[in-house]
Scaffold this motif. Structure first.
Motif, PDB file in Angstrom:
ATOM      1  N   ASP A 178       0.853  -1.189   0.000  1.00 52.64           N
ATOM      2  CA  ASP A 178       0.000   0.000   0.000  1.00 52.64           C
ATOM      3  C   ASP A 178       0.889   1.238   0.000  1.00 52.64           C
ATOM      4  N   TYR A 179       0.390   2.314  -0.574  1.00 56.05           N
ATOM      5  CA  TYR A 179       1.197   3.511  -0.724  1.00 56.05           C
ATOM      6  C   TYR A 179       1.515   4.201   0.601  1.00 56.05           C
ATOM      7  N   ASP A 180       0.701   3.963   1.630  1.00 56.71           N
ATOM      8  CA  ASP A 180       0.979   4.610   2.897  1.00 56.71           C
ATOM      9  C   ASP A 180       1.941   3.782   3.754  1.00 56.71           C
ATOM     10  N   SER A 181       2.500   2.719   3.153  1.00 57.84           N
ATOM     11  CA  SER A 181       3.491   1.914   3.851  1.00 57.84           C
ATOM     12  C   SER A 181       4.800   2.677   3.969  1.00 57.84           C
ATOM     13  N   GLU A 182       5.589   2.315   4.964  1.00 56.15           N
ATOM     14  CA  GLU A 182       6.889   2.939   5.144  1.00 56.15           C
ATOM     15  C   GLU A 182       7.977   2.199   4.351  1.00 56.15           C
ATOM     16  N   ALA A 183       7.577   1.146   3.646  1.00 54.37           N
ATOM     17  CA  ALA A 183       8.545   0.399   2.850  1.00 54.37           C
ATOM     18  C   ALA A 183       9.161   1.306   1.784  1.00 54.37           C
ATOM     19  N   GLU A 184      10.441   1.121   1.507  1.00 50.57           N
ATOM     20  CA  GLU A 184      11.125   1.914   0.508  1.00 50.57           C
ATOM     21  C   GLU A 184      11.136   1.183  -0.831  1.00 50.57           C
ATOM     22  N   ILE A 185      11.303   1.960  -1.901  1.00 50.96           N
ATOM     23  CA  ILE A 185      11.277   1.395  -3.237  1.00 50.96           C
ATOM     24  C   ILE A 185      12.280   0.263  -3.399  1.00 50.96           C
ATOM     25  N   ASN A 186      13.475   0.411  -2.825  1.00 51.71           N
ATOM     26  CA  ASN A 186      14.505  -0.607  -3.056  1.00 51.71           C
ATOM     27  C   ASN A 186      14.187  -1.935  -2.388  1.00 51.71           C
ATOM     28  N   VAL A 187      13.181  -1.958  -1.491  1.00 53.66           N
ATOM     29  CA  VAL A 187      12.811  -3.224  -0.876  1.00 53.66           C
ATOM     30  C   VAL A 187      12.168  -4.149  -1.909  1.00 53.66           C
ATOM     31  N   VAL A 188      11.568  -3.579  -2.960  1.00 49.57           N
ATOM     32  CA  VAL A 188      10.970  -4.389  -4.021  1.00 49.57           C
ATOM     33  C   VAL A 188      12.045  -5.254  -4.669  1.00 49.57           C
ATOM     34  N   TRP A 189      13.186  -4.650  -4.966  1.00 51.67           N
ATOM     35  CA  TRP A 189      14.270  -5.413  -5.584  1.00 51.67           C
ATOM     36  C   TRP A 189      14.703  -6.570  -4.694  1.00 51.67           C
ATOM     37  N   ALA A 190      14.749  -6.360  -3.391  1.00 46.76           N
ATOM     38  CA  ALA A 190      15.174  -7.417  -2.473  1.00 46.76           C
ATOM     39  C   ALA A 190      14.231  -8.607  -2.551  1.00 46.76           C
ATOM     40  N   TYR A 191      12.938  -8.347  -2.618  1.00 44.64           N
ATOM     41  CA  TYR A 191      11.971  -9.445  -2.692  1.00 44.64           C
ATOM     42  C   TYR A 191      11.972 -10.100  -4.064  1.00 44.64           C
ATOM     43  N   ILE A 192      12.162  -9.304  -5.119  1.00 49.48           N
ATOM     44  CA  ILE A 192      12.268  -9.878  -6.467  1.00 49.48           C
ATOM     45  C   ILE A 192      13.455 -10.838  -6.519  1.00 49.48           C
ATOM     46  N   SER A 193      14.575 -10.415  -5.957  1.00 49.23           N
ATOM     47  CA  SER A 193      15.772 -11.254  -5.943  1.00 49.23           C
ATOM     48  C   SER A 193      15.525 -12.556  -5.194  1.00 49.23           C
ATOM     49  N   ALA A 194      14.847 -12.459  -4.046  1.00 49.89           N
ATOM     50  CA  ALA A 194      14.556 -13.661  -3.254  1.00 49.89           C
ATOM     51  C   ALA A 194      13.635 -14.608  -4.013  1.00 49.89           C
ATOM     52  N   LEU A 195      12.629 -14.055  -4.688  1.00 49.49           N
ATOM     53  CA  LEU A 195      11.695 -14.895  -5.437  1.00 49.49           C
ATOM     54  C   LEU A 195      12.370 -15.549  -6.633  1.00 49.49           C
ATOM     55  N   ARG A 196      13.272 -14.840  -7.288  1.00 46.76           N
ATOM     56  CA  ARG A 196      14.010 -15.431  -8.405  1.00 46.76           C
ATOM     57  C   ARG A 196      14.795 -16.666  -7.948  1.00 46.76           C
ATOM     58  N   LYS A 197      15.456 -16.544  -6.805  1.00 42.84           N
ATOM     59  CA  LYS A 197      16.239 -17.667  -6.282  1.00 42.84           C
ATOM     60  C   LYS A 197      15.333 -18.857  -5.964  1.00 42.84           C
ATOM     61  N   LYS A 198      14.163 -18.581  -5.400  1.00 46.51           N
ATOM     62  CA  LYS A 198      13.253 -19.659  -5.028  1.00 46.51           C
ATOM     63  C   LYS A 198      12.620 -20.303  -6.256  1.00 46.51           C
ATOM     64  N   LEU A 199      12.335 -19.521  -7.284  1.00 46.47           N
ATOM     65  CA  LEU A 199      11.823 -20.098  -8.528  1.00 46.47           C
ATOM     66  C   LEU A 199      12.858 -21.033  -9.154  1.00 46.47           C
ATOM     67  N   SER A 200      14.105 -20.605  -9.142  1.00 47.58           N
ATOM     68  CA  SER A 200      15.175 -21.454  -9.668  1.00 47.58           C
ATOM     69  C   SER A 200      15.327 -22.720  -8.826  1.00 47.58           C
ATOM     70  N   GLN A 201      15.202 -22.560  -7.514  1.00 49.66           N
ATOM     71  CA  GLN A 201      15.369 -23.678  -6.578  1.00 49.66           C
ATOM     72  C   GLN A 201      14.354 -24.794  -6.802  1.00 49.66           C
ATOM     73  N   ILE A 202      13.118 -24.434  -7.175  1.00 48.99           N
ATOM     74  CA  ILE A 202      12.071 -25.450  -7.327  1.00 48.99           C
ATOM     75  C   ILE A 202      11.923 -25.948  -8.762  1.00 48.99           C
ATOM     76  N   GLY A 203      12.783 -25.487  -9.664  1.00 52.91           N
ATOM     77  CA  GLY A 203      12.707 -25.937 -11.054  1.00 52.91           C
ATOM     78  C   GLY A 203      11.551 -25.342 -11.822  1.00 52.91           C
ATOM     79  N   ALA A 204      11.253 -24.070 -11.584  1.00 51.37           N
ATOM     80  CA  ALA A 204      10.136 -23.401 -12.257  1.00 51.37           C
ATOM     81  C   ALA A 204      10.451 -23.150 -13.724  1.00 51.37           C
ATOM     82  N   ASP A 205       9.411 -23.192 -14.563  1.00 56.01           N
ATOM     83  CA  ASP A 205       9.589 -22.846 -15.977  1.00 56.01           C
ATOM     84  C   ASP A 205       9.073 -21.440 -16.267  1.00 56.01           C
TER      85      ASP A 205
END
Length: 222
Positions: A178-205
C-alpha cells in the motif's frame, strides 16, 4: 490495481479515468464493446467497468463473453438506463454490481472499493506454467517446493495475477505494501531477488524479468 473502463462517451470516459488515476488506480479505456473484449484478452484486470449502451457490442454481451471465458473478475455495469429489468438483466448476465448515470464520483469509488475488497476475500491458489502458489501453506511448488514469507507470497500472487504484464515498482508497492506503507522502493528489488532464487530452486519454468527503469514482468521461459 488495474481497471478496464469501457465507455463510449469519450468526455465522460476521460474524466472518470483522470479521477480514478488520481485515486491511484491504473486505468485502460475502451470506447466500444469489441475494443473492450480485445483489451480484456490482452491484459489482466482487477475490475471491469462496463457501459451498457456501447456500439459494436453492448455491455450485456461483453459480460456474458467474459463469464463464458471462465473469468471471475469483478464487473460493474454503468448505464443511463435505470429500469429494474435492465439491472436484473445485467446481474443475470454475470455483473457484480450496477451503477446508474448520473452518479457521484464518491459513490463510484465506494463501489470499486467494495467490489475489489470482495474479490480479495476469495481465497484461491494461483498457477502459471508448472508453478502453483498454495494459499493455505504459502508454498511455491513446481518439481520441488519452498515456503514463502507473507510478503513474498503477496508479491508472487500479484505477479501471477498480472502474468505477462509489466508491473512498475510503484504499482508493486501499491499492491503489496500500500502507498501509505513505510517500505522503501529498493525493498521491491530485495523481494524480487529472493523470489528469483526460489523459482530457480524449485525448477520453475517461469521467471521474473526486469525492464530497466520500468518494472518487472513474470513470463514463461518456454
Amino acid at each position: 490495481m488495474r481497471i478496464l473502463l469501457a465507455e463510449d462517451e469519450r468526455d465522460l470516459a476521460n474524466a472518470v479515468k483522470r479521477v480514478l488515476e488520481y485515486s491511484k488506480y491504473d486505468v485502460d479505456i475502451a470506447y466500444d464493446g469489441v475494443q473492450a473484449m480485445d483489451r480484456f484478452y490482452e491484459n489482466e484486470y482487477d475490475l471491469l467497468i462496463l457501459d451498457v449502451m456501447m456500439p459494436r457490442m453492448d455491455g450485456f454481451e461483453v459480460v456474458k463473453k467474459i463469464r463464458s471465458s471462465g473469468s471471475s473478475v469483478p464487473v460493474l455495469m454503468l448505464t443511463a438506463r435505470a429500469e429494474i429489468d435492465d439491472k436484473v438483466l445485467g446481474l443475470d448476465s454475470g455483473a457484480d454490481d450496477y451503477l446508474t448515470k448520473p452518479f457521484q464520483i464518491k459513490e463510484l469509488l465506494a463501489r470499486i472499493r467494495a467490489l475489489t475488497r470482495r474479490k480479495g476475500e476469495v481465497v484461491e491458489s494461483y498457477k502459471f506454467g508448472n508453478v502453483t502458489l498454495d494459499h493455505e501453506t504459502f508454498e511455491l511448488k513446481a518439481s520441488g517446493s519452498v515456503r514463502l514469507t507473507n510478503t513474498e507470497f503477496k508479491m508472487m500472487a500479484t505477479l501471477i495475477r498480472h502474468k505477462n504484464s509489466l508491473m512498475s515498482t510503484e504499482r508493486l508497492m501499491e499492491e503489496v505494501w500500500d502507498y501509505d506503507s513505510e517500505a522503501e522502493i529498493n525493498v521491491v528489488w530485495a523481494y524480487i531477488s529472493a523470489l528469483r532464487k526460489k523459482l530457480s530452486q524449485i525448477g520453475a519454468d517461469i521467471s521474473i524479468k526486469a525492464v530497466r527503469g520500468v518494472g518487472y514482468q513474470l513470463v514463461s521461459d518456454e
